[in-house]
Write a protein that holds these residues in place. Sequence first.
Motif, PDB file in Angstrom:
ATOM      1  N   LEU A 245       0.834  -1.206   0.000  1.00 41.11           N
ATOM      2  CA  LEU A 245       0.000   0.000   0.000  1.00 41.11           C
ATOM      3  C   LEU A 245       0.867   1.253   0.000  1.00 41.11           C
ATOM      4  CD1 LEU A 245      -2.759   1.460   0.284  1.00 41.11           C
ATOM      5  CD2 LEU A 245      -2.496   1.187   2.765  1.00 41.11           C
ATOM      6  N   GLY A 246       1.911   1.261   0.812  1.00 41.49           N
ATOM      7  CA  GLY A 246       2.812   2.406   0.856  1.00 41.49           C
ATOM      8  C   GLY A 246       3.505   2.647  -0.472  1.00 41.49           C
ATOM      9  N   ILE A 247       3.957   1.580  -1.102  1.00 42.13           N
ATOM     10  CA  ILE A 247       4.610   1.715  -2.411  1.00 42.13           C
ATOM     11  C   ILE A 247       3.609   2.209  -3.454  1.00 42.13           C
ATOM     12  CG2 ILE A 247       5.701   0.402  -4.278  1.00 42.13           C
ATOM     13  CD1 ILE A 247       7.037  -1.301  -2.048  1.00 42.13           C
ATOM     14  N   PHE A 248       2.384   1.681  -3.420  1.00 42.69           N
ATOM     15  CA  PHE A 248       1.342   2.130  -4.348  1.00 42.69           C
ATOM     16  C   PHE A 248       1.097   3.628  -4.198  1.00 42.69           C
ATOM     17  CE2 PHE A 248      -3.229   3.122  -4.785  1.00 42.69           C
ATOM     18  CZ  PHE A 248      -3.376   2.914  -6.148  1.00 42.69           C
ATOM     19  N   LEU A 249       0.977   4.106  -2.959  1.00 41.31           N
ATOM     20  CA  LEU A 249       0.729   5.528  -2.727  1.00 41.31           C
ATOM     21  C   LEU A 249       1.921   6.381  -3.138  1.00 41.31           C
ATOM     22  CD1 LEU A 249      -1.117   5.323   0.697  1.00 41.31           C
ATOM     23  CD2 LEU A 249      -2.113   5.892  -1.519  1.00 41.31           C
ATOM     24  N   LEU A 250       3.132   5.894  -2.886  1.00 40.86           N
ATOM     25  CA  LEU A 250       4.333   6.619  -3.291  1.00 40.86           C
ATOM     26  C   LEU A 250       4.404   6.759  -4.810  1.00 40.86           C
ATOM     27  CD1 LEU A 250       7.120   7.896  -2.713  1.00 40.86           C
ATOM     28  CD2 LEU A 250       8.052   5.574  -2.748  1.00 40.86           C
ATOM     29  N   VAL A 251       4.155   5.671  -5.518  1.00 44.44           N
ATOM     30  CA  VAL A 251       4.178   5.700  -6.990  1.00 44.44           C
ATOM     31  C   VAL A 251       3.076   6.617  -7.515  1.00 44.44           C
ATOM     32  CG1 VAL A 251       3.804   4.280  -9.050  1.00 44.44           C
ATOM     33  CG2 VAL A 251       5.305   3.470  -7.228  1.00 44.44           C
ATOM     34  N   LYS A 252       1.909   6.561  -6.888  1.00 42.34           N
ATOM     35  CA  LYS A 252       0.804   7.429  -7.303  1.00 42.34           C
ATOM     36  C   LYS A 252       1.175   8.898  -7.093  1.00 42.34           C
ATOM     37  CE  LYS A 252      -3.377   7.047  -8.864  1.00 42.34           C
ATOM     38  NZ  LYS A 252      -3.588   6.637 -10.238  1.00 42.34           N
ATOM     39  N   GLY A 253       1.821   9.215  -5.986  1.00 38.19           N
ATOM     40  CA  GLY A 253       2.250  10.582  -5.721  1.00 38.19           C
ATOM     41  C   GLY A 253       3.291  11.057  -6.719  1.00 38.19           C
ATOM     42  N   ILE A 254       4.245  10.192  -7.062  1.00 38.78           N
ATOM     43  CA  ILE A 254       5.256  10.540  -8.067  1.00 38.78           C
ATOM     44  C   ILE A 254       4.596  10.763  -9.420  1.00 38.78           C
ATOM     45  CG2 ILE A 254       7.250   9.655  -9.340  1.00 38.78           C
ATOM     46  CD1 ILE A 254       8.104   8.267  -6.694  1.00 38.78           C
TER      47      ILE A 254
ATOM     48  N   VAL B 198      -1.980  16.878  -2.583  1.00 38.11           N
ATOM     49  CA  VAL B 198      -2.254  15.464  -2.870  1.00 38.11           C
ATOM     50  C   VAL B 198      -0.968  14.739  -3.269  1.00 38.11           C
ATOM     51  CG1 VAL B 198      -3.418  13.908  -4.478  1.00 38.11           C
ATOM     52  CG2 VAL B 198      -4.689  15.769  -3.423  1.00 38.11           C
ATOM     53  N   ALA B 199      -0.206  15.329  -4.162  1.00 39.04           N
ATOM     54  CA  ALA B 199       1.035  14.680  -4.615  1.00 39.04           C
ATOM     55  C   ALA B 199       2.028  14.532  -3.464  1.00 39.04           C
ATOM     56  CB  ALA B 199       1.649  15.476  -5.760  1.00 39.04           C
ATOM     57  N   PHE B 200       2.223  15.594  -2.696  1.00 40.00           N
ATOM     58  CA  PHE B 200       3.167  15.558  -1.582  1.00 40.00           C
ATOM     59  C   PHE B 200       2.708  14.582  -0.498  1.00 40.00           C
ATOM     60  CE2 PHE B 200       4.721  17.229   2.503  1.00 40.00           C
ATOM     61  CZ  PHE B 200       6.090  17.148   2.283  1.00 40.00           C
ATOM     62  N   ALA B 201       1.428  14.619  -0.154  1.00 38.29           N
ATOM     63  CA  ALA B 201       0.908  13.727   0.888  1.00 38.29           C
ATOM     64  C   ALA B 201       0.997  12.271   0.466  1.00 38.29           C
ATOM     65  CB  ALA B 201      -0.530  14.097   1.219  1.00 38.29           C
ATOM     66  N   HIS B 202       0.760  11.973  -0.807  1.00 39.71           N
ATOM     67  CA  HIS B 202       0.903  10.593  -1.284  1.00 39.71           C
ATOM     68  C   HIS B 202       2.346  10.131  -1.181  1.00 39.71           C
ATOM     69  CE1 HIS B 202      -3.076   9.639  -2.304  1.00 39.71           C
ATOM     70  NE2 HIS B 202      -3.096   9.915  -3.597  1.00 39.71           N
ATOM     71  N   MET B 203       3.280  10.998  -1.544  1.00 44.77           N
ATOM     72  CA  MET B 203       4.687  10.583  -1.485  1.00 44.77           C
ATOM     73  C   MET B 203       5.158  10.402  -0.045  1.00 44.77           C
ATOM     74  SD  MET B 203       6.539  12.553  -4.646  1.00 44.77           S
ATOM     75  CE  MET B 203       6.062  14.199  -4.189  1.00 44.77           C
ATOM     76  N   VAL B 204       4.927  11.387   0.801  1.00 48.31           N
ATOM     77  CA  VAL B 204       5.385  11.297   2.189  1.00 48.31           C
ATOM     78  C   VAL B 204       4.622  10.205   2.939  1.00 48.31           C
ATOM     79  CG1 VAL B 204       5.522  12.540   4.381  1.00 48.31           C
ATOM     80  CG2 VAL B 204       6.186  13.670   2.264  1.00 48.31           C
TER      81      VAL B 204
ATOM     82  N   GLY C 110       3.117   7.621   1.676  1.00 45.38           N
ATOM     83  CA  GLY C 110       3.499   6.318   1.146  1.00 45.38           C
ATOM     84  C   GLY C 110       4.804   5.822   1.737  1.00 45.38           C
ATOM     85  N   ILE C 111       5.778   6.717   1.881  1.00 40.33           N
ATOM     86  CA  ILE C 111       7.062   6.337   2.483  1.00 40.33           C
ATOM     87  C   ILE C 111       6.867   5.947   3.943  1.00 40.33           C
ATOM     88  CG2 ILE C 111       9.313   7.237   3.208  1.00 40.33           C
ATOM     89  CD1 ILE C 111       9.286   8.907   0.603  1.00 40.33           C
ATOM     90  N   LEU C 112       6.101   6.740   4.692  1.00 39.64           N
ATOM     91  CA  LEU C 112       5.859   6.426   6.102  1.00 39.64           C
ATOM     92  C   LEU C 112       5.162   5.083   6.262  1.00 39.64           C
ATOM     93  CD1 LEU C 112       4.662   9.882   7.512  1.00 39.64           C
ATOM     94  CD2 LEU C 112       6.886   8.807   7.826  1.00 39.64           C
ATOM     95  N   ILE C 113       4.160   4.838   5.441  1.00 39.10           N
ATOM     96  CA  ILE C 113       3.404   3.584   5.535  1.00 39.10           C
ATOM     97  C   ILE C 113       4.269   2.403   5.119  1.00 39.10           C
ATOM     98  CG2 ILE C 113       1.429   2.318   4.584  1.00 39.10           C
ATOM     99  CD1 ILE C 113       0.003   5.092   4.429  1.00 39.10           C
TER     100      ILE C 113
ATOM    101  N   ILE D 105      -3.267  11.126   7.198  1.00 39.02           N
ATOM    102  CA  ILE D 105      -3.033  12.132   6.166  1.00 39.02           C
ATOM    103  C   ILE D 105      -3.676  11.711   4.845  1.00 39.02           C
ATOM    104  CG2 ILE D 105      -1.228  13.178   4.730  1.00 39.02           C
ATOM    105  CD1 ILE D 105       0.572  13.088   7.216  1.00 39.02           C
ATOM    106  N   GLN D 106      -3.682  10.422   4.558  1.00 38.35           N
ATOM    107  CA  GLN D 106      -4.178   9.910   3.284  1.00 38.35           C
ATOM    108  C   GLN D 106      -5.696   9.769   3.225  1.00 38.35           C
ATOM    109  OE1 GLN D 106      -2.174   9.197   0.652  1.00 38.35           O
ATOM    110  NE2 GLN D 106      -0.496   9.953   1.895  1.00 38.35           N
ATOM    111  N   ILE D 107      -6.337   9.530   4.356  1.00 39.37           N
ATOM    112  CA  ILE D 107      -7.775   9.222   4.360  1.00 39.37           C
ATOM    113  C   ILE D 107      -8.627  10.319   3.720  1.00 39.37           C
ATOM    114  CG2 ILE D 107      -9.772   8.863   5.884  1.00 39.37           C
ATOM    115  CD1 ILE D 107      -7.981   7.000   7.535  1.00 39.37           C
ATOM    116  N   PRO D 108      -8.433  11.612   4.011  1.00 47.59           N
ATOM    117  CA  PRO D 108      -9.266  12.619   3.325  1.00 47.59           C
ATOM    118  C   PRO D 108      -9.059  12.641   1.812  1.00 47.59           C
ATOM    119  CG  PRO D 108      -8.124  13.598   5.191  1.00 47.59           C
ATOM    120  CD  PRO D 108      -7.586  12.226   5.033  1.00 47.59           C
TER     121      PRO D 108
END
Length: 145
Positions: free
Chosen positions: A26-35, A68-74, A76-79, A91-94
């Motif tokens: 999930l974290g990698i998916f969100l990171l890639v989506k943010g990038i 959105v882009a920044f929150a997905h990247m950060v 995603g890394i945290l998760i 941070i991601q839920i909203p």
Amino acid sequence: MNLVHKIENWGDTHHPKVLDIVRVALGIFLLVKGITFMENTSYLRGIITDQTVVDVSPDMLMVLVYYVAFAHMVGGILIAMGILTRLGCIIQIPILTGAVFLTSVFREPINAMAWPSITALVLLIIFTVLGSGPWSLDKYLAFKS
């Protein structure tokens, strides 16, 4: 003990190790989506402006795109690393709630493109309750100290 501590304690004691693999994915998916969103901000801007539920001013639109882009990247890394997982999920839920309800559900009731967002939202809620798990940087740092 208040409710938040009870939920954290329950989540820490009832976390199967297999879910850590799902958390990392999930974290990698969100990171890639943010990038992806950062590389192509016009795509994300189009998604936000195409919805008809909320009218967004041009200045607020750019703030939303970069948030959105920044929150997905950060997040995603945290998760993925398992550090401050609950914060990363909160941070991601909203964002994912907006993705599911504002862009997917109101456009078409049965939308095949909405399933990744719905799945990610459900997993974010699960990891907000369960936390990072036994295979995480949080547990490693707690063990080292």
